[in-house]
Design an enzyme around this catalytic site. Structure first.
Site, PDB file in Angstrom:
ATOM      1  N   GLU A 215       3.878   1.661  -1.151  1.00  0.00           N
ATOM      2  CA  GLU A 215       4.500   1.921  -2.442  1.00  0.00           C
ATOM      3  C   GLU A 215       3.482   2.523  -3.413  1.00  0.00           C
ATOM      4  O   GLU A 215       3.773   3.443  -4.163  1.00  0.00           O
ATOM      5  CB  GLU A 215       5.052   0.612  -3.008  1.00  0.00           C
ATOM      6  CG  GLU A 215       6.213   0.840  -3.952  1.00  0.00           C
ATOM      7  CD  GLU A 215       6.929  -0.471  -4.242  1.00  0.00           C
ATOM      8  OE1 GLU A 215       7.212  -0.706  -5.408  1.00  0.00           O
ATOM      9  OE2 GLU A 215       7.161  -1.252  -3.287  1.00  0.00           O
TER      10      GLU A 215
ATOM     11  N   ASP B 122       0.833  -1.207   0.000  1.00  0.00           N
ATOM     12  CA  ASP B 122       0.000   0.000   0.000  1.00  0.00           C
ATOM     13  C   ASP B 122       0.863   1.249   0.000  1.00  0.00           C
ATOM     14  O   ASP B 122       0.585   2.232  -0.670  1.00  0.00           O
ATOM     15  CB  ASP B 122      -0.888   0.037   1.253  1.00  0.00           C
ATOM     16  CG  ASP B 122      -2.103  -0.860   1.076  1.00  0.00           C
ATOM     17  OD1 ASP B 122      -2.165  -1.560   0.043  1.00  0.00           O
ATOM     18  OD2 ASP B 122      -2.956  -0.857   1.981  1.00  0.00           O
TER      19      ASP B 122
ATOM     20  N   ARG C 284     -18.723  -1.756   9.680  1.00  0.00           N
ATOM     21  CA  ARG C 284     -19.914  -2.606   9.634  1.00  0.00           C
ATOM     22  C   ARG C 284     -20.179  -3.100   8.213  1.00  0.00           C
ATOM     23  O   ARG C 284     -20.617  -4.226   8.019  1.00  0.00           O
ATOM     24  CB  ARG C 284     -21.115  -1.814  10.147  1.00  0.00           C
ATOM     25  CG  ARG C 284     -22.382  -2.614  10.112  1.00  0.00           C
ATOM     26  CD  ARG C 284     -23.528  -1.899  10.798  1.00  0.00           C
ATOM     27  NE  ARG C 284     -24.706  -2.731  10.758  1.00  0.00           N
ATOM     28  CZ  ARG C 284     -25.562  -2.762   9.756  1.00  0.00           C
ATOM     29  NH1 ARG C 284     -25.349  -1.991   8.705  1.00  0.00           N
ATOM     30  NH2 ARG C 284     -26.612  -3.550   9.773  1.00  0.00           N
TER      31      ARG C 284
ATOM     32  N   CYS D 116     -45.810  10.217 -15.944  1.00  0.00           N
ATOM     33  CA  CYS D 116     -45.712   9.594 -17.269  1.00  0.00           C
ATOM     34  C   CYS D 116     -46.924   9.949 -18.122  1.00  0.00           C
ATOM     35  O   CYS D 116     -47.005   9.571 -19.283  1.00  0.00           O
ATOM     36  CB  CYS D 116     -45.558   8.082 -17.146  1.00  0.00           C
ATOM     37  SG  CYS D 116     -47.087   7.241 -16.652  1.00  0.00           S
TER      38      CYS D 116
ATOM     39  N   CYS E 105     -50.124  10.736 -13.509  1.00  0.00           N
ATOM     40  CA  CYS E 105     -48.749  10.406 -13.135  1.00  0.00           C
ATOM     41  C   CYS E 105     -47.800  11.252 -13.980  1.00  0.00           C
ATOM     42  O   CYS E 105     -48.195  11.819 -15.012  1.00  0.00           O
ATOM     43  CB  CYS E 105     -48.521   8.921 -13.401  1.00  0.00           C
ATOM     44  SG  CYS E 105     -46.816   8.395 -13.175  1.00  0.00           S
TER      45      CYS E 105
ATOM     46  N   SER F  43     -28.716  -4.538  12.645  1.00  0.00           N
ATOM     47  CA  SER F  43     -29.160  -3.201  13.043  1.00  0.00           C
ATOM     48  C   SER F  43     -30.315  -3.360  14.024  1.00  0.00           C
ATOM     49  O   SER F  43     -30.660  -4.480  14.390  1.00  0.00           O
ATOM     50  CB  SER F  43     -29.541  -2.382  11.826  1.00  0.00           C
ATOM     51  OG  SER F  43     -30.444  -3.100  11.055  1.00  0.00           O
TER      52      SER F  43
ATOM     53  N   LYS G  78     -27.951   5.889  22.565  1.00  0.00           N
ATOM     54  CA  LYS G  78     -27.637   5.438  21.206  1.00  0.00           C
ATOM     55  C   LYS G  78     -26.778   6.519  20.553  1.00  0.00           C
ATOM     56  O   LYS G  78     -27.264   7.575  20.164  1.00  0.00           O
ATOM     57  CB  LYS G  78     -28.912   5.222  20.409  1.00  0.00           C
ATOM     58  CG  LYS G  78     -28.663   4.643  19.040  1.00  0.00           C
ATOM     59  CD  LYS G  78     -29.968   4.235  18.385  1.00  0.00           C
ATOM     60  CE  LYS G  78     -29.727   3.568  17.049  1.00  0.00           C
ATOM     61  NZ  LYS G  78     -29.079   4.432  16.060  1.00  0.00           N
TER      62      LYS G  78
ATOM     63  N   CYS H  57     -50.052   5.149  -9.967  1.00  0.00           N
ATOM     64  CA  CYS H  57     -50.026   5.023 -11.416  1.00  0.00           C
ATOM     65  C   CYS H  57     -50.248   3.548 -11.708  1.00  0.00           C
ATOM     66  O   CYS H  57     -49.711   2.683 -11.018  1.00  0.00           O
ATOM     67  CB  CYS H  57     -48.670   5.471 -11.950  1.00  0.00           C
ATOM     68  SG  CYS H  57     -48.453   5.112 -13.695  1.00  0.00           S
TER      69      CYS H  57
HETATM   70  S1  IVH Z   1     -26.524  -2.420  19.814  1.00  0.00           S
HETATM   71  C1  IVH Z   1     -27.481  -6.118  17.556  1.00  0.00           C
HETATM   72  N1  IVH Z   1     -25.990  -0.344  21.323  1.00  0.00           N
HETATM   73  O1  IVH Z   1     -26.925   1.907  16.389  1.00  0.00           O
HETATM   74  C2  IVH Z   1     -27.229  -4.892  18.334  1.00  0.00           C
HETATM   75  N2  IVH Z   1     -26.019  -0.026  18.971  1.00  0.00           N
HETATM   76  O2  IVH Z   1     -29.241   1.018  14.719  1.00  0.00           O
HETATM   77  C3  IVH Z   1     -26.905  -3.752  17.487  1.00  0.00           C
HETATM   78  N3  IVH Z   1     -25.478   2.234  18.252  1.00  0.00           N
HETATM   79  O3  IVH Z   1     -25.297  -0.296  14.207  1.00  0.00           O
HETATM   80  C4  IVH Z   1     -26.308  -2.617  18.092  1.00  0.00           C
HETATM   81  N4  IVH Z   1     -25.148   3.082  20.258  1.00  0.00           N
HETATM   82  O4  IVH Z   1     -23.987   1.664  15.182  1.00  0.00           O
HETATM   83  C5  IVH Z   1     -26.159  -0.793  20.079  1.00  0.00           C
HETATM   84  N5  IVH Z   1     -25.535   1.382  22.783  1.00  0.00           N
HETATM   85  C6  IVH Z   1     -25.671   0.937  21.541  1.00  0.00           C
HETATM   86  C7  IVH Z   1     -25.501   1.776  20.412  1.00  0.00           C
HETATM   87  C8  IVH Z   1     -25.698   1.246  19.147  1.00  0.00           C
HETATM   88  C9  IVH Z   1     -25.159   3.327  18.949  1.00  0.00           C
HETATM   89  C10 IVH Z   1     -25.603   2.158  16.781  1.00  0.00           C
HETATM   90  C11 IVH Z   1     -24.782   1.059  16.149  1.00  0.00           C
HETATM   91  C12 IVH Z   1     -25.766   0.172  15.435  1.00  0.00           C
HETATM   92  C13 IVH Z   1     -26.930   1.080  15.260  1.00  0.00           C
HETATM   93  C14 IVH Z   1     -28.205   0.271  15.191  1.00  0.00           C
END
Ligand code: IVH
Length: 676
Positions: free
Chosen positions: A36, A34, A139, A404, A402, A83, A118, A425
């Site tokens: 180089e 990388d 991810r 179209c 619509c 998610s 979160k 439509c």
């Molecule tokens: S748990 C299977 N905990 O939120 C459990 N996520 O919408 C999945 N995130 O991809 C995640 N704070 O990027 C978890 N305390 C927390 C979090 C958290 C932020 C984000 C994370 C995840 C997304 C899910």
């Protein structure tokens, strides 16, 4: 130096870069390190800077921005990074809790949950082998991540080595990378918000660039831990703190719906004082054994949910109202508004949902409005400030045609027998707008996942008649593309490769891709389990067979009348059938695979009658499926085991099973078989 000589030197460097790229991208065999490659890249850029006449479409300077670079190696996550599903109010949280207790068949309503802010950042997985940080992945799409270890190593509060007792041999932790609000103020540049800035910095090819940005990391969970001795989520989090990781100080265990509400309110009120953006709270079942019993749906765990904060609002003015046509033909009005910042993001469009909504709120072009934005969804119009309305702002006449030119219709909802509020439509693939949207759905990440066929490319290829129907994707005339601007040898090669790869597809992705209304990823999976193969799925094309099949679908968990009606409608449309048939011809559609081949129910089919005491029907079903078996809903010779629950089993079924010599287990025997 003479111009010719400079050009010669430049061209030879470009040729070299091309060669390296080819080996790297197409053959997966890098010719140089990388470092180089980067040195070569720098020398090209320097030449370009010095001699303005130098330019080449293969120059690294043509690759601007921080789009996920193909140069990051793609690596499969050992366990998918899922998610979360969302909750927006107390009722949603109540539903979440009752789904959990139903699944676990538990009378206990107060289940302990870990409550965590979160963090609005970018998630990343870190793997420590014998305490040493040795792998770092983004991810990605949740299944395949990118190797961003070099960039993660630059983050100061990520330990590179864990010091402590009983450190597992393998410890894969997951967490969120973010930029503090104050730090963001100093580096803002072109980024709309701290989250974008964190994402951009993390995807820098040159980790020295990443190192310049003050990124931070909070641990929130784990992937693989071997051996693991943790019993609860909070215990895991505390241990991480002991081992030198940053964990969020606001994490807390809560026990009841009231606790949840209190905590949500408290943190929402105080979020402004935190030095990082949060967009809600995550609630997770604290007991890890219960988590594992609850398991996951295809996208998200059953044991966790994101309880979002109410959204942020702003005042702006409607410049125009336009309509958009979706892949199901739905006509959605969109307000073009004067750009305004809502929660750190510049907004210039807001959805108006449908005709009824515009009438109810009496929304007019020129009006001053309040808009709100929640999460990543498109902002909505909350209300109109009528005191600021100008006399010349006329009532909006919703178009009946619509884009179209075709007429639109409001369907009669088959379940309620009432007229739908959405206009559609009716031209299907004949409408260019619908056709393009359908194609965009088909190539999307969750469907065929074809890199290189982005939204703009689909629009262009459709306009140029390169692709009209989904099957055309697999018959592209590459020569024609070669003449288009922006399509070089390399991009065509990459596209070919991506399309070739997409030809082999699982049955569930295929079912999801064809875009039947109300059949999302989860339902597509359920249907693919039911049909098993494309051959059986294709029976839906035949009217007499379809009727019979649709009756049986009622027995599937998750498939209700809405889905069944929608499947019926989809296949009653001959154009749809033709399009799907043509598509099938191009593909290699893999039978539904039972994942766990070594499971105790491998190749076995099981049926349940009656209710159980200890676990729910859903959990029993998941147990069979996770161990390689299939759950049936009718008794036939194909059935291997009938499990008879203690509560209200159906006698007729038991008799029939006896007749067919199917193995019958009572509730106790079933528990024993599953070590419950
Ligand atoms: S748990 C299977 N905990 O939120 C459990 N996520 O919408 C999945 N995130 O991809 C995640 N704070 O990027 C978890 N305390 C927390 C979090 C958290 C932020 C984000 C994370 C995840 C997304 C899910």
């Amino acid at each position: 130096m003479k111009k010719e000589l400079i050009k010669k030197e430049y061209d030879s460097k470009i040729d070299l870069a091309k060669k390296y790229n080819k080996a790297y991208f197409d053959e997966d065999k890098p010719l140089v390190s990388d470092r180089e490659y980067d040195l070569l890249k720098i020398s090209i850029l320097e030449l370009e800077k010095k001699y303005f006449f130098l330019k080449d479409k293969y120059s690294p300077s043509a690759n601007v921005g921080y789009k996920p670079s193909n140069k990051f190696q793609k690596i499969n996550h050992e366990k998918p990074m899922l998610s979360l599903s969302n909750a927006f109010n107390k009722q949603d949280m109540k539903d979440f809790l009752s789904k959990i207790s139903n699944f676990l068949n538990s009378q206990e309503s107060n289940i302990a949950l870990s409550s965590e802010p979160k963090i609005d950042g970018i998630s990343a997985s870190l793997t420590y082998k014998n305490g040493l940080l040795s792998k770092g992945l983004s991810r990605g799409d949740g299944i395949v991540g990118e190797d961003i270890l070099q960039n993660l190593l630059t983050i100061k509060n990520i330990p590179k080595k864990i010091i402590g007792k009983n450190i597992p041999k393998i410890l894969e932790i997951r967490g969120e990378i973010y930029i503090g609000k104050k730090d963001f103020e100093t580096i803002k540049n072109n980024f709309a918000n701290p989250r974008n800035a964190a994402g951009g910095s993390l995807r820098q090819k040159d980790s020295r660039e990443t190192a310049k940005i003050p990124l931070k990391y909070f641990v929130y969970g784990f992937g693989i831990i071997e051996p693991s001795f943790f019993k609860t989520q909070i215990e895991f989090i505390e241990k991480m703190r002991d081992w030198g990781f940053s964990v969020n100080p606001l994490n807390k265990v809560v026990q009841s719906l009231d606790d949840i509400e209190k905590q949500h309110k408290l943190i929402e009120e105080n979020r402004i004082n935190l030095d990082y953006d949060i967009d809600g709270l995550v609630f997770k079942v604290n007991d890890l054994e219960l988590q594992s019993r609850l398991g996951n749906t295809s996208n998200s765990p059953r044991w966790a949910i994101a309880y979002k904060f109410s959204s942020e609002k702003a005042v702006t003015k409607i410049k125009d109202i336009v309509i958009q046509v979706g892949r199901t033909g739905a006509i959605t009005p969109v307000a073009k508004v004067e750009p305004v910042t809502v929660g750190g993001v510049v907004v210039s469009n807001a959805t108006l949902h449908n005709e009824d909504e515009i009438n109810r709120k009496d929304i007019r072009i020129g009006d001053v409005i309040i808009i709100q934005r929640a999460g990543d969804v498109i902002p909505q119009v909350v209300s109109v400030d009528k005191t600021k309305r100008h006399k010349k702002n006329k009532k909006y006449n919703f178009p009946t045609k619509c884009l179209c030119g075709s007429i639109t219709k409001k369907e009669i909802n088959l379940l309620t027998n009432k007229e739908d509020s959405v206009r559609r439509c009716i031209k299907g693939y004949e409408c260019s707008y619908i056709a393009k949207e359908k194609l965009k759905h088909i190539v999307s990440k969750e469907a065929f996942n074809i890199d290189g066929l982005g939204k703009k490319v689909i629009d262009k290829f459709w306009d140029l008649k390169i692709i009209k129907f989904p099957s055309d994707i697999f018959k592209i005339n590459y020569e024609k593309i070669g003449h288009l601007e922006g399509w070089g040898e390399l991009s065509i090669k990459n596209l070919k490769k991506a399309i070739e790869k997409a030809k082999t597809v699982s049955l569930n992705r295929f079912i999801y891709s064809i875009g039947i209304r109300h059949i999302g990823q989860e339902n597509a999976k359920i249907l693919s389990g039911f049909f098993g193969s494309i051959k059986r799925f294709s029976l839906l094309f035949i009217l007499s067979k379809r009727k019979k099949i649709l009756k049986n679908l009622n027995d599937l968990d998750g498939i209700g009348d809405t889905q069944i009606k929608s499947i019926e409608n989809f296949f009653s449309n001959l154009k749809n059938v033709e399009v799907v048939k043509l598509l099938i011809l191009e593909l290699n559609i893999k039978d539904f695979k039972i994942l766990n081949k070594k499971g105790k129910f491998n190749n076995k089919s099981v049926m349940f009658t009656g209710g159980f005491d200890k676990i729910s029907r859903s959990e029993a079903k998941v147990l069979v499926e996770d161990n390689g078996g299939k759950v049936l809903s009718t008794i036939s010779k194909k059935l291997d085991i009938l499990v008879v629950g203690d509560s209200k089993p159906i006698k007729k079924k038991i008799e029939k099973a006896k007749e067919l010599k199917v193995k019958i287990l009572n509730e106790k025997e079933w528990y024993k078989l599953n070590n419950l």
